[in-house]
Structures are given as structure tokens and as C-alpha cells.
Design a protein around this motif. Structure first.
Motif, PDB file in Angstrom:
ATOM      1  N   ILE B 227     122.429  38.776  60.400  1.00 28.24           N
ATOM      2  CA  ILE B 227     122.093  37.756  59.392  1.00 28.24           C
ATOM      3  C   ILE B 227     122.436  36.374  59.954  1.00 28.24           C
ATOM      4  CG2 ILE B 227     122.580  36.907  57.065  1.00 28.24           C
ATOM      5  CD1 ILE B 227     123.318  39.742  56.268  1.00 28.24           C
ATOM      6  N   PRO B 228     121.485  35.440  59.929  1.00 25.38           N
ATOM      7  CA  PRO B 228     121.726  34.119  60.510  1.00 25.38           C
ATOM      8  C   PRO B 228     122.886  33.386  59.822  1.00 25.38           C
ATOM      9  CG  PRO B 228     119.409  34.412  59.963  1.00 25.38           C
ATOM     10  CD  PRO B 228     120.137  35.570  59.385  1.00 25.38           C
ATOM     11  N   THR B 229     123.683  32.708  60.626  1.00 27.99           N
ATOM     12  CA  THR B 229     124.873  32.027  60.131  1.00 27.99           C
ATOM     13  C   THR B 229     124.553  30.937  59.113  1.00 27.99           C
ATOM     14  OG1 THR B 229     125.542  32.236  62.412  1.00 27.99           O
ATOM     15  CG2 THR B 229     127.049  31.098  60.941  1.00 27.99           C
ATOM     16  N   ASP B 230     123.463  30.215  59.354  1.00 31.18           N
ATOM     17  CA  ASP B 230     123.182  29.045  58.505  1.00 31.18           C
ATOM     18  C   ASP B 230     122.988  29.430  57.039  1.00 31.18           C
ATOM     19  OD1 ASP B 230     121.545  29.965  60.541  1.00 31.18           O
ATOM     20  OD2 ASP B 230     119.848  28.763  59.873  1.00 31.18           O
ATOM     21  N   LEU B 231     122.554  30.677  56.797  1.00 35.13           N
ATOM     22  CA  LEU B 231     122.412  31.104  55.404  1.00 35.13           C
ATOM     23  C   LEU B 231     123.763  31.037  54.689  1.00 35.13           C
ATOM     24  CD1 LEU B 231     120.001  34.153  55.574  1.00 35.13           C
ATOM     25  CD2 LEU B 231     119.548  31.861  54.741  1.00 35.13           C
ATOM     26  N   TYR B 232     124.809  31.471  55.398  1.00 33.92           N
ATOM     27  CA  TYR B 232     126.148  31.428  54.804  1.00 33.92           C
ATOM     28  C   TYR B 232     126.632  29.987  54.685  1.00 33.92           C
ATOM     29  CZ  TYR B 232     126.491  36.444  55.322  1.00 33.92           C
ATOM     30  OH  TYR B 232     126.280  37.785  55.206  1.00 33.92           O
ATOM     31  N   GLU B 233     126.314  29.196  55.708  1.00 34.29           N
ATOM     32  CA  GLU B 233     126.763  27.809  55.685  1.00 34.29           C
ATOM     33  C   GLU B 233     126.165  27.068  54.508  1.00 34.29           C
ATOM     34  OE1 GLU B 233     125.812  26.514  59.598  1.00 34.29           O
ATOM     35  OE2 GLU B 233     127.614  27.444  60.464  1.00 34.29           O
ATOM     36  N   SER B 234     124.851  27.255  54.303  1.00 33.62           N
ATOM     37  CA  SER B 234     124.234  26.519  53.195  1.00 33.62           C
ATOM     38  C   SER B 234     124.711  27.058  51.848  1.00 33.62           C
ATOM     39  CB  SER B 234     122.711  26.542  53.290  1.00 33.62           C
ATOM     40  OG  SER B 234     122.262  27.863  53.392  1.00 33.62           O
ATOM     41  N   ALA B 235     124.978  28.379  51.805  1.00 33.40           N
ATOM     42  CA  ALA B 235     125.519  28.935  50.565  1.00 33.40           C
ATOM     43  C   ALA B 235     126.891  28.345  50.291  1.00 33.40           C
ATOM     44  CB  ALA B 235     125.612  30.456  50.668  1.00 33.40           C
ATOM     45  N   ALA B 236     127.697  28.200  51.352  1.00 33.54           N
ATOM     46  CA  ALA B 236     129.036  27.629  51.189  1.00 33.54           C
ATOM     47  C   ALA B 236     128.939  26.177  50.738  1.00 33.54           C
ATOM     48  CB  ALA B 236     129.803  27.726  52.510  1.00 33.54           C
ATOM     49  N   LEU B 237     127.944  25.466  51.299  1.00 33.76           N
ATOM     50  CA  LEU B 237     127.742  24.064  50.883  1.00 33.76           C
ATOM     51  C   LEU B 237     127.398  23.972  49.408  1.00 33.76           C
ATOM     52  CD1 LEU B 237     125.807  22.395  53.844  1.00 33.76           C
ATOM     53  CD2 LEU B 237     128.144  21.947  53.069  1.00 33.76           C
ATOM     54  N   ASP B 238     126.632  24.964  48.943  1.00 35.77           N
ATOM     55  CA  ASP B 238     126.265  24.991  47.523  1.00 35.77           C
ATOM     56  C   ASP B 238     127.431  25.430  46.653  1.00 35.77           C
ATOM     57  OD1 ASP B 238     123.801  24.146  48.152  1.00 35.77           O
ATOM     58  OD2 ASP B 238     122.862  26.132  48.117  1.00 35.77           O
ATOM     59  N   GLY B 239     128.561  25.681  47.268  1.00 33.44           N
ATOM     60  CA  GLY B 239     129.756  26.019  46.507  1.00 33.44           C
ATOM     61  C   GLY B 239     129.908  27.498  46.185  1.00 33.44           C
ATOM     62  N   ALA B 240     129.212  28.364  46.955  1.00 29.83           N
ATOM     63  CA  ALA B 240     129.326  29.799  46.692  1.00 29.83           C
ATOM     64  C   ALA B 240     130.609  30.344  47.308  1.00 29.83           C
ATOM     65  CB  ALA B 240     128.124  30.534  47.276  1.00 29.83           C
ATOM     66  N   GLY B 241     131.356  31.090  46.529  1.00 28.66           N
ATOM     67  CA  GLY B 241     132.573  31.730  47.040  1.00 28.66           C
ATOM     68  C   GLY B 241     132.219  32.963  47.847  1.00 28.66           C
ATOM     69  N   ARG B 242     133.258  33.661  48.321  1.00 31.33           N
ATOM     70  CA  ARG B 242     133.004  34.834  49.164  1.00 31.33           C
ATOM     71  C   ARG B 242     132.193  35.894  48.444  1.00 31.33           C
ATOM     72  NH1 ARG B 242     138.193  36.541  52.806  1.00 31.33           N
ATOM     73  NH2 ARG B 242     138.337  34.616  53.976  1.00 31.33           N
ATOM     74  N   TRP B 243     132.555  36.174  47.190  1.00 31.89           N
ATOM     75  CA  TRP B 243     131.864  37.215  46.433  1.00 31.89           C
ATOM     76  C   TRP B 243     130.417  36.816  46.187  1.00 31.89           C
ATOM     77  CZ3 TRP B 243     131.150  41.901  45.307  1.00 31.89           C
ATOM     78  CH2 TRP B 243     130.461  42.290  44.155  1.00 31.89           C
ATOM     79  N   GLN B 244     130.211  35.546  45.856  1.00 32.94           N
ATOM     80  CA  GLN B 244     128.838  35.085  45.611  1.00 32.94           C
ATOM     81  C   GLN B 244     128.013  35.121  46.893  1.00 32.94           C
ATOM     82  OE1 GLN B 244     130.015  31.459  43.600  1.00 32.94           O
ATOM     83  NE2 GLN B 244     128.761  32.038  41.839  1.00 32.94           N
ATOM     84  N   GLN B 245     128.660  34.765  48.011  1.00 32.20           N
ATOM     85  CA  GLN B 245     127.944  34.851  49.292  1.00 32.20           C
ATOM     86  C   GLN B 245     127.531  36.293  49.554  1.00 32.20           C
ATOM     87  OE1 GLN B 245     129.905  33.127  52.672  1.00 32.20           O
ATOM     88  NE2 GLN B 245     130.385  31.239  51.593  1.00 32.20           N
ATOM     89  N   PHE B 246     128.454  37.211  49.276  1.00 36.19           N
ATOM     90  CA  PHE B 246     128.163  38.621  49.494  1.00 36.19           C
ATOM     91  C   PHE B 246     126.988  39.057  48.624  1.00 36.19           C
ATOM     92  CE2 PHE B 246     128.941  43.100  48.317  1.00 36.19           C
ATOM     93  CZ  PHE B 246     128.829  43.683  49.564  1.00 36.19           C
TER      94      PHE B 246
END
Lengths: 303, 342
Positions: B227-246
Motif C-alpha cells: 500500500i503506497p505510503t502517501d495514502l497514510y500520509e494524507s489520511a494523517a493530514l486529514d486528522g485520521a488516527g491509527r484506527w481510522q487509518q486502518f
């Protein structure tokens, strides 16, 4: 299967011949990989214990005796009967013959599967021939067919041939593998530069020379992984051996089955048998666990 | 099957298109001059013949062996399923038409086996895959000794059906078994796992779960690492926590892999055989004293080699195949729908 789409663009972008290694993936994943916290370690430890405990306890039970195993609480530590029970299991189940038989069966199947899969995988990956796409699709489609569908006729034919209870009965039907063919194809697509084959061709090399001097060397890492996976599968195969072989000429699994279905089961001896039957694979796993893990992860992405 | 076709078409075309143009030219040039002198010398003819025939020679072993030991028997099984074939009198095969199938559909044991296969399939596959995703997620963190964890999780995979089942049978034994002993600490009375209906099914499922969870975890782990890293980065920027990222990145990106494991596990569950056979001990091929955990695979073995009715066993095999085809078709529909919705 569909995951193939995910990896291909990446591999193409990197373009390294053996860019399938875990090193590249680790770099890719590095950015998002958070350090594990203590909770992670605790949960993983619990799962690790659940994974290993039954195996360790097999050894504990194998070192006790039947009476002790029937008492509560069950034994949690080793007793003194291990070698006596191993001896009994070895004799009762004919594990000596079974080990030799399983080694022959799994060894032959492994060599056959690896060689035939590499040849076919190479053809599907790098050679152009009529109907290659359709034939590859057929190959993969065969994975859908459950082994139960072949068992009755095979049993009848093998009886007709007078092959009942002989090892070739078990070896022949399993000598090739659709998964192996697909696995090698996916690997060789990336790992074998087409220019290398062309160069050998220009020098006037025959196909067999190309296979021997170019394809096999390039495929060696994947052949090793496929070999390990195939050996585990062949060693553990149950359905067909139990129908095709009897107690006089068993594989290890057939021998273990006979231990388990006795009318007066001696549990400690049964556990000693289970321990002996698993030991060769557990040792292989200690030695090659990393490669087997890598192979399954590779196969997962591709297969 | 179309899903794999589409998946395959992609690498095939990309691989063929890139080098394809060059080798064509190279082959043309070499066909004219490069190999041994004289266009009609026997060596160059041999060379051209070799070029044409060798691909077929390389794939031949697979098709010959599979044809002889897979495809032809498959058709013969259909043939035998329409005959009366007894283990005791193999030479007297008489035409039975659809009798074996009729017999099957009116047998309560068939429906019992079908139901057991379904129940055991569900209670072994669902927890197995859910736990596998969880483990994969944990293994995907940066861990000390990550390889060791992976190898340990996969160890049960190296254990055979026979060895694992024998060990679990003892762990589940009614008298002095480890599991009943552990249960008494939480105040649960001893359970007769082998004789009870749901107990036996639960025990058989637990063996499957134990052997295959780590394997599936590794498959999920492999997909997670792609899974590409940037997906997690942008999710983190949107304020998603670990569970939401998952939930919103990992699980959706894993969807094709999840479908793949569901299909593979379903095929495995349909064929479940060794675990209930050995767990049942003396009444193994019956799936327990009252057929509590007799699966279709076991029912086929019992009818064929226990009772000796190979015609009926063939009919069971083909019925299993048809069920698998239906499962595959449903999977195809779901995949299509998911593709459209994306």
C-alpha cells in the motif's frame, strides 16, 4: 490473484532484475511503518504462544505415560518416558518405513514440480507461441478443481495396474503444479531479462542450452522457495495417500492416522508419533523459515 | 475466473509490449543470417523447428500429467457417478442413471454433511481471517526481530493435519484434557468435545484456525506492504488516527486480497477432511458417533471406502464441485460489483 496489479507497476518502475526482494518493499513501507508499542508486543506474544504451545506440549505429553495423561491437572512439564514412547511409536506405526517413504515421495514430487514449473513458467513468461494466453488461463483454472474429483477413478486405475500401495501411485498425480507454474512465470517475468535469452539465441544456442545456462541460474532463488513450499505440502498430504496406501507401505501421515484410530489408544505413544512425524518439517522450518515466509509473501502478491 | 484473467492480462501485455518489438526484429535478422551458413542447412532448419516446438515441449509435462491424473479422472468420476460401482465387485458396473444423485438428495446424512461443512466452514474461516488481518496489522509495525515473529506465526503451517489433529484431540479430551482443565478455572463444567454436537464442530474448527491463521496473516502482510505510503500520509493530514487509518485506508486497499483469501479458504473448507476424520477417532469416517462433524469430504470417503459405494462417492464429489462453482460465481459477482462501485 488480483493483487498482481498492485505490484507490477512498482516493479516496472524500479526495473531491477531481482527487484522482488524484501529490501525494496521495506524501503517502500518505511515511511508509514510506525514503531510497535508495548501492547503490540504483548498481543503478538500471546499469538506466538498459541502457535507454539501445542507443539511444545506434544513433546511434554510424549514424555509421560498414558495414566498420567488421563489425570487432572494435565502434565505441564517433561517426564521421563520420552525415549520409551518414541521407540514404541516408531515400532507400532512403522515410522521407519514411513519416513523413508515420505522422503522419497516428497523429494520426487518436489524435484518434479520445481523442474516442470520452471520450464512451463519460462515458456509462459518469455516465449511467444500460439494460444499461450489461453493455455495459461487453463493452467490457473485447474487450481479450482478439488482433488476429491479424481480420487475414485485414480483408485480404480491404480488397482487395475497393480499399483495399489506403491509409492508411484502417490507421486505421479502430484508431480506438476498449476500454482508452481504460475509462481515461476511471475518470477521469471521480472527476474529474467529478455535480452539475455536473445543474446544466447543469436549465438545459436538451442532451447535446452538456454534453459540450462540462462533460465535455471536466473530462476534459482524462486526454485528454492517453490521447492520448500512443495516439500511441506507433499509431506503433509493426506487425502490421496490415505486412500492409495495401506499400513504395509505408508507415508508418515498414513502411519499417524493408524496410530490415532486404534481401539486402545496409548495417548503418550500417539503424541510421540505426532512429534516424530512433525520433527523433520520443524527442523526444516528452523533452517529455512525465513525463506518459506518470504516465499509465501511473494506468492501472495503474485498468486 | 475473469478476475484472474484481468489480473493476468495486465502483466502479460506489459511484459510483451516492452521487449516485444525488439525481439521480433532481432529474430528476423537472425533468421536471415546469424545462425550457421546456408538458409537451408539442416542445422538452421533444426534451429527453427526448435524455436517453434520448444514452448510446447516446456508446457507439455504440466498438461500431460494434469490431463492424465486430473482432467480425465474428473470426467470418469462423472461417468462413475451415473453407475453402480461397488468396492467389493469392481467388475460389475451397471448403469444407474441419476439414482446416485437421487439417493444422495434424499439422504439425511448428505444434508447433515452439507450443513456441517457450511457451519464448520463459517466458524473456522471468519475468525481465522479476522485474526489474520489483526496479526498482519501488528506485524506491519516496525518490530524488533520481525522475521522471528513471522516464522513463529507460520510454524503451525508446517504441522501436518494428522499430527495437529492428534495433539488437539488430546487437548480436547473429556477426562483430564488441557482445555477442560483450563475451563474449570473460569467455572465451566467439563465439555465432552468429541461427543457433543457444537463442541465437536468447534474443536475441528479450532484446528483449522490454528493451522492457517499465520499463513493468511502473511498474505495480508504482503498486501499491506504494497500500500503506497502517501495514502497514510494524507489520511494523517486529514486528522485520521491509527484506527481510522486502518479502517479507511488499510482495509479498502486490502479488499482484493481479502476476496482472494475468502475464496481460497472457502475452497479449503469445502474439502475439509483430515481434521474431522482424525478427531473422530474410531468413528472418524462417520464424523463422530452421531455424524456431528461429518463434512462432505468425509461423507464421500465414508461412502466410498467405508461402505464401499464408489458410484455414490463419485456423485458426492461432483456435487461438491458444483457447489464450488456456485461459490466461484458468487465471488465473481461480488468482485464485479466492487469494481463498479470503485
Amino acid at each position: 490473484m488480483t493483487t498482481t496489479e498492485l505490484t507490477v507497476p512498482q516493479a516496472g518502475a524500479k526495473g531491477t532484475p531481482d527487484g522482488r526482494g524484501s529490501g525494496r518493499r521495506r524501503v517502500l513501507g518505511a515511511g508509514k511503518q510506525l514503531h510497535a508499542g508495548p501492547v503490540t508486543y504483548v498481543v503478538l506474544t500471546v499469538f506466538a504462544l498459541v502457535s507454539l504451545a501445542p507443539l511444545v506440549w506434544t513433546a511434554v505429553a510424549a514424555s509421560r505415560n498414558n495414566e498420567r495423561l488421563a489425570q487432572t491437572p494435565p502434565p505441564l512439564w517433561f517426564g521421563g518416558n520420552l525415549f520409551k514412547n518414541l521407540q514404541a511409536a516408531w515400532d507400532q506405526a512403522g515410522l521407519g518405513t514411513a519416513m523413508v517413504n515420505s522422503t522419497i515421495v516428497a523429494g520426487t514430487i518436489t524435484v518434479g514440480t520445481v523442474v516442470f514449473s520452471t520450464l512451463a513458467g519460462f515458456a509462459f513468461a518469455k516465449l511467444r507461441f500460439r494460444f499461450s494466453g489461453l493455455l495459461l488461463l487453463l493452467t490457473i483454472g485447474t487450481m479450482m478443481i478439488p482433488p476429491q474429483l479424481a480420487v475414485v477413478p485414480l483408485y480404480l486405475w491404480m488397482s487395475d495396474l497393480g499399483w495399489s500401495n506403491q509409492l508411484q501411485t502417490v507421486i505421479l498425480p502430484t508431480l506438476v503444479s498449476a500454482f508452481g507454474t504460475f509462481f515461476m512465470r511471475q518470477y521469471l517475468l521480472q527476474a529474467l531479462p529478455t535480452e539475455l535469452i536473445e543474446a544466447a539465441r543469436v549465438d545459436g544456442a538451442s532451447s535446452l542450452r538456454v534453459v540450462w545456462h540462462v533460465v535455471f541460474p536466473a530462476a534459482r532463488p524462486a526454485m528454492a522457495v517453490l521447492g520448500l513450499l512443495t516439500f511441506v505440502m507433499a509431506w503433509n498430504d493426506f487425502l490421496w495417500p490415505i486412500i492409495a496406501l495401506n499400513q504395509q507401505n505408508p507415508t508418515v501421515q498414513v502411519a499417524l492416522n493408524s496410530l490415532g484410530t486404534g481401539y486402545v489408544p496409548d495417548q503418550a505413544v500417539i503424541m510421540a508419533g505426532a512429534l516424530l512425524g512433525t520433527l523433520p518439517l520443524l527442523i526444516a522450518f528452523l533452517l529455512f523459515g525465513k525463506q518459506i515466509v518470504g516465499g509465501i509473501m511473494q506468492g501472495a502478491i503474485k498468486g | 475466473m475473469t478476475s484472474s484473467k484481468q489480473a493476468l492480462a495486465h502483466p502479460a501485455t506489459s511484459a510483451d509490449a516492452a521487449p516485444g518489438s525488439q525481439p521480433g526484429a532481432a529474430r528476423g535478422a537472425q533468421g536471415r543470417g546469424t545462425p550457421p551458413p546456408g538458409p537451408d542447412s539442416w542445422r538452421s532448419r533444426l534451429y527453427r523447428w526448435d524455436m517453434k516446438a520448444s514452448p510446447y515441449a516446456f508446457i507439455a509435462p504440466f498438461f500431460i500429467v494434469f490431463g492424465a491424473f486430473g482432467l480425465v479422472p474428473l470426467l470418469y468420476t462423472a461417468w462413475y457417478s451415473l453407475h453402480n460401482v461397488q468396492l467389493s465387485g469392481l467388475d460389475h458396473q451397471t448403469w444407474a442413471g441419476l439414482d446416485n444423485y437421487k439417493n444422495l438428495l434424499s439422504s439425511e446424512f448428505f444434508w447433515n454433511a452439507l450443513e456441517n461443512t457450511f457451519t464448520i466452514g463459517v466458524i473456522s474461516t471468519v475468525p481465522q481471517l479476522v485474526m489474520a488481518i489483526g496479526i498482519a496489522h501488528l506485524l506491519n509495525y516496525r518490530l524488533r526481530g520481525s522475521t522471528v515473529w513471522r516464522v513463529v506465526m507460520l510454524t503451525p503451517y508446517a504441522t501436518s493435519v494428522a499430527a495437529a489433529t492428534l495433539v488437539f484431540t488430546l487437548l480436547y479430551s473429556w477426562d483430564g484434557g488441557m482445555i477442560n482443565w483450563l475451563l474449570h478455572f473460569v467455572g465451566v463444567d467439563p465439555i465432552n468435545w468429541r461427543e457433543s454436537d457444537w463442541g465437536g464442530q468447534f474443536a475441528v474448527s479450532s484446528i483449522v484456525i490454528w493451522r492457517w491463521t499465520g499463513y493468511n496473516a502473511l498474505i495480508y502482510l504482503a498486501a499491506m506492504q504494497a500500500i503506497p505510503t502517501d495514502l497514510y500520509e494524507s489520511a494523517a493530514l486529514d486528522g485520521a488516527g491509527r484506527w481510522q487509518q486502518f479502517r479507511h485506508v488499510t482495509v479498502p486497499m486490502l479488499r482484493p486480497t481479502i476476496l482472494f483469501t475468502v475464496v481460497v479458504s472457502t475452497i479449503g473448507a469445502t474439502q475439509l477432511f483430515g481434521e474431522p476424520l482424525l478427531f473422530g477417532g474410531v468413528s472418524g469416517s462417520k464424523g463422530g458417533s452421531a455424524h456431528q462433524y461429518q463434512t462432505l469430504g468425509l461423507y464421500m470417503y465414508d461412502q466410498g471406502w467405508g461402505i464401499g459405494n464408489l458410484g455414490k462417492a463419485s456423485a458426492i464429489a461432483w456435487t461438491m464441485f458444483l457447489i464450488l462453482l456456485i461459490v466461484a460465481a458468487i465471488n465473481l459477482l461480488i468482485t464485479r460489483r466492487l469494481r463498479k462501485s470503485q
